[in-house]
Design a protein around this motif. Structure first.
Motif, short mmCIF file in Angstrom:
data_model
loop_
_atom_site.label_atom_id
_atom_site.label_comp_id
_atom_site.label_asym_id
_atom_site.label_seq_id
_atom_site.Cartn_x
_atom_site.Cartn_y
_atom_site.Cartn_z
N ASP A 156 -2.97 24.23 6.80
CA ASP A 156 -4.41 23.95 6.77
C ASP A 156 -5.17 25.21 6.46
OD1 ASP A 156 -6.93 23.03 6.97
OD2 ASP A 156 -6.89 22.64 9.13
N ALA A 201 -2.49 10.56 -3.29
CA ALA A 201 -3.13 11.83 -2.95
C ALA A 201 -4.50 11.60 -2.34
CB ALA A 201 -3.29 12.69 -4.21
N CYS A 202 -4.90 12.52 -1.48
CA CYS A 202 -6.27 12.56 -0.97
C CYS A 202 -7.00 13.68 -1.70
CB CYS A 202 -6.27 12.82 0.53
SG CYS A 202 -7.93 12.97 1.20
N TYR A 210 -4.13 16.88 0.18
CA TYR A 210 -2.74 16.59 0.54
C TYR A 210 -2.27 15.44 -0.33
CZ TYR A 210 -5.19 13.38 3.75
OH TYR A 210 -6.02 12.45 4.29
N ILE A 231 -4.28 20.25 5.46
CA ILE A 231 -3.80 19.78 6.76
C ILE A 231 -2.43 20.38 7.06
CG2 ILE A 231 -2.88 17.66 5.72
CD1 ILE A 231 -3.31 16.28 8.39
N LYS A 232 -2.29 20.84 8.29
CA LYS A 232 -0.99 21.35 8.74
C LYS A 232 -0.08 20.13 8.94
CE LYS A 232 2.01 24.06 11.02
NZ LYS A 232 3.14 23.22 10.59
N LYS B 147 -5.53 12.02 9.35
CA LYS B 147 -5.33 12.21 7.91
C LYS B 147 -4.03 11.61 7.41
CE LYS B 147 -8.84 15.02 6.65
NZ LYS B 147 -9.70 14.73 5.49
N LEU B 148 -2.95 11.92 8.09
CA LEU B 148 -1.64 11.57 7.54
C LEU B 148 -0.64 11.17 8.62
CD1 LEU B 148 -0.05 13.09 4.50
CD2 LEU B 148 1.38 13.12 6.52
N ASP B 219 -10.31 5.73 2.64
CA ASP B 219 -10.97 7.00 3.00
C ASP B 219 -10.05 8.21 2.81
OD1 ASP B 219 -9.17 6.59 4.97
OD2 ASP B 219 -10.59 6.78 6.65
N GLY B 220 -8.89 8.00 2.15
CA GLY B 220 -8.03 9.14 1.86
C GLY B 220 -6.86 9.31 2.82
N ARG B 221 -6.86 8.56 3.93
CA ARG B 221 -5.71 8.66 4.84
C ARG B 221 -4.46 8.12 4.14
NH1 ARG B 221 -7.52 5.20 9.67
NH2 ARG B 221 -8.45 4.16 7.89
N ILE B 222 -3.33 8.72 4.46
CA ILE B 222 -2.06 8.33 3.84
C ILE B 222 -1.00 8.18 4.94
CG2 ILE B 222 -0.19 9.11 2.31
CD1 ILE B 222 -2.28 10.56 0.62
N PHE B 238 4.90 11.70 13.09
CA PHE B 238 3.92 12.78 13.06
C PHE B 238 2.60 12.17 12.62
CE2 PHE B 238 1.43 15.57 10.35
CZ PHE B 238 1.30 16.72 11.09
N GLY B 240 -1.08 13.48 11.84
CA GLY B 240 -1.84 14.71 11.72
C GLY B 240 -3.31 14.46 11.45
N GLY B 241 -4.13 15.25 12.08
CA GLY B 241 -5.57 15.18 11.86
C GLY B 241 -6.15 16.56 11.65
N THR B 242 -7.48 16.62 11.60
CA THR B 242 -8.12 17.90 11.32
C THR B 242 -8.02 18.88 12.48
OG1 THR B 242 -10.17 16.83 12.00
CG2 THR B 242 -9.76 17.00 9.63
N LEU B 247 2.91 13.77 18.22
CA LEU B 247 4.32 13.75 17.84
C LEU B 247 5.13 12.86 18.78
CD1 LEU B 247 4.50 17.63 17.60
CD2 LEU B 247 4.57 16.09 15.64
N TRP B 263 -3.98 22.31 16.54
CA TRP B 263 -3.72 23.32 15.51
C TRP B 263 -4.00 24.70 16.07
CZ3 TRP B 263 -0.34 21.03 13.66
CH2 TRP B 263 -0.43 19.83 12.98
N ALA B 266 0.70 25.30 16.78
CA ALA B 266 1.94 25.24 15.99
C ALA B 266 2.16 26.54 15.24
CB ALA B 266 1.88 24.07 15.02
N ASP B 267 1.08 27.20 14.84
CA ASP B 267 1.19 28.44 14.09
C ASP B 267 1.61 29.60 14.99
OD1 ASP B 267 0.37 27.12 11.81
OD2 ASP B 267 -1.75 27.54 12.20
#
Lengths: 335, 335
Positions: A156, A201-202, A210, A231-232, B147-148, B219-222, B238, B240-242, B247, B263, B266-267
């Motif tokens: 992200d 794709a978004c 993504y 997005i991570k 998001k995904l 709206d772009g979600r996949i 998984f 994932g969001g903003t 998990l 977020w 994880a980093d």
């Protein structure tokens, strides 16, 4: 043995990592660095103790002392940078993707062949010992008949959307920046000729934040690949076959570790049947690619077998295919 | 409080697990079991101390002492089994998928509504506390804007391909057996109306051994979903969001654990910001679904809010849509 003299184009994060890697390559010397910014070139030269720095790529291209040029600029600049140094007769390693599209890539490869110099798309993943072990496990039949790949690379970076990766006119988006990694990894494992491709794709503000794409091979193998810069994601590679699987974890695009898990094992939780290849490395990891490039150059080879130019072109064509299905077209596609 | 009398149809592995779960439901009694095999019914009755056993489904359907019927037969038999017990006026819980296709599903739902009895597709995942927590985290905005989704459910049962799951005329294949889990999970998280669907499958001997499908929302979600019965996969979910991700790990279709990872976490590898919901359960876990069914039944409700019949029908239609894109048609599709 004499020092091999490298020139570095671009002074951003990726060039910094490459220069760090070069410190671990025997007989390698960074002899010059070039940036459009005089201050940037000077600071980079001081940081890595580089004797010469140029504020013009054209000036560095006249420096006949140099032997291998590394190009670490953003990818919309690659075409111009690569053509300049190939034309001047240097061996060139350029960051991935070589071009914004296949048309650019084709012209660069043709130029390298015309000039008969070493040329490489810097797909560094393929040079890591852990990645080579993964390829060997898949190709040798250790996982049985390979069936399915699942691979994810998403981070992200949307906190600052002014940066070039989020700009349409800089050929931004996730696919060219990180999607090329699961794509190239899949080509290394399953080959570069899937029979069918589907994708989603978004897209926000003209770049794909993504996306996901699926390759079907004619023998039933499937690769399910996702990537993002907005997005991570849960980054990993799973390559499953009839007898077991190969697993690469977070940071798999520069791996120091790969695991083979035979079936039965995953069900029972018994770990002694697993096989872990673990080879930590210092610095950025770019030394594996740089060392190979220098060796091939000294041997008079024109390509690296890890990343042949014909395959680079197939990757570029696949990136075009995926992108045009969304569709997402860049300025360069109209040239 | 009086005992609620359950009848069980089918004596295979899934009915055994359901019966084990029922042991943990207060006021539930398994009053009868039915199998086409007299010996099978008798053995099952002895194992669970069930007072009555039938070697005919039709005979059990006349047993007016029974109140709720659980159907755990293979899915090509569901339509006949369900219609028999709905027609006789019982509350019915039937294993997923309710029907081989949407046409069968539609008729069963219409029959339940005509008879005004409780009816449920046994999508047990949705009844687990850990799954409800996952839904709550996604819907409440804890992961930010979703998001995904990436979800995988694959196991390797190809050692014996004579079994019904590998038979075309038994409506075998991965999608109906396990693909319905990531599909129904995604509908619970992202809703049941994706704008676009793409898919790929590896079909052997007329059944899909593994497959993948992708949903794009307007709206772009996949959602990227994969499943298999012919290959063990790296099973997980998984979302994932903003702001973070949810998990679920191996065995996520009957989870006792779900993790929220913001977020940054994880980093950096800092774990104190994570939130883990962990609720171990005894037995098979079917007690959550069974308890809810019994409660709704006693309350006079006709559906479970966890798995409404209209959504079951949307799932069935989506299974048809995916399967017909490969294409894979069953005998039942021609009826």
């Amino acid at each position: 043995m004499k020092q091999v003299k490298w020139g570095i184009v671009g002074t951003g994060n990726i060039s910094t990592q490459f220069a760090q890697g070069l410190q671990f390559v025997d007989h390698a010397q960074i002899a010059a660095v070039a940036s459009r910014s005089f201050e940037g070139a000077k600071a980079f030269a001081q940081k890595f103790d580089i004797p010469k720095y140029y504020s013009s790529y054209e000036d560095m291209a006249k420096d006949k002392e140099l032997e291998i040029i590394y190009i670490g600029t953003p990818h919309p600049q690659h075409y111009e940078n690569v053509m300049l140094f190939l034309e001047a007769g240097f061996a060139v390693v350029c960051e991935k993707p070589l071009g914004v599209n296949a048309a650019q890539t084709e012209k660069m490869i043709a130029k390298a062949r015309e000039k008969n110099v070493f040329f490489l798309e810097g797909m560094w993943t393929r040079f890591f010992p852990a990645f080579k072990q993964a390829v060997e496990w898949v190709h040798s039949g250790r996982i049985g008949q390979p069936k399915l790949i699942q691979a994810v690379f998403g981070y992200d970076d949307s906190g600052d959307k002014r940066q070039w990766r989020f700009q349409h006119d800089m050929a931004g988006g996730a696919l060219l920046d990180v999607g090329i990694y699961p794509l190239a990894m899949t080509f290394a494992m399953f080959g570069s000729d899937p029979a069918k491709v589907s994708t989603a794709a978004c897209i926000e503000n003209g770049v794909d934040e993504y996306n996901t794409f699926t390759f079907e091979y004619s023998d039933g193998r499937i690769a399910v690949l996702s990537d993002g810069i907005g997005i991570k994601l849960d980054n990993s590679v799973f390559i499953g076959g009839t007898k077991g699987s190969v697993l690469l974890g977070e940071g798999w695009w520069h791996p120091d570790r790969v695991e083979f898990a035979p079936w039965g094992d995953a069900d029972t939780g018994i770990s002694q049947d697993r096989d872990v290849f673990h080879q930590p490395y210092p610095s950025s990891g770019f030394q594996y690619e740089a060392e190979a490039v220098q060796r091939y150059f000294l041997d008079g080879r024109k390509e690296a077998p890890e990343m042949p130019l014909d395959e680079t072109l197939k990757i570029a064509r696949m990136l075009d295919t995926i992108r045009k299905k969304w569709p997402l077209l860049y300025r360069e596609d109209e040239e």
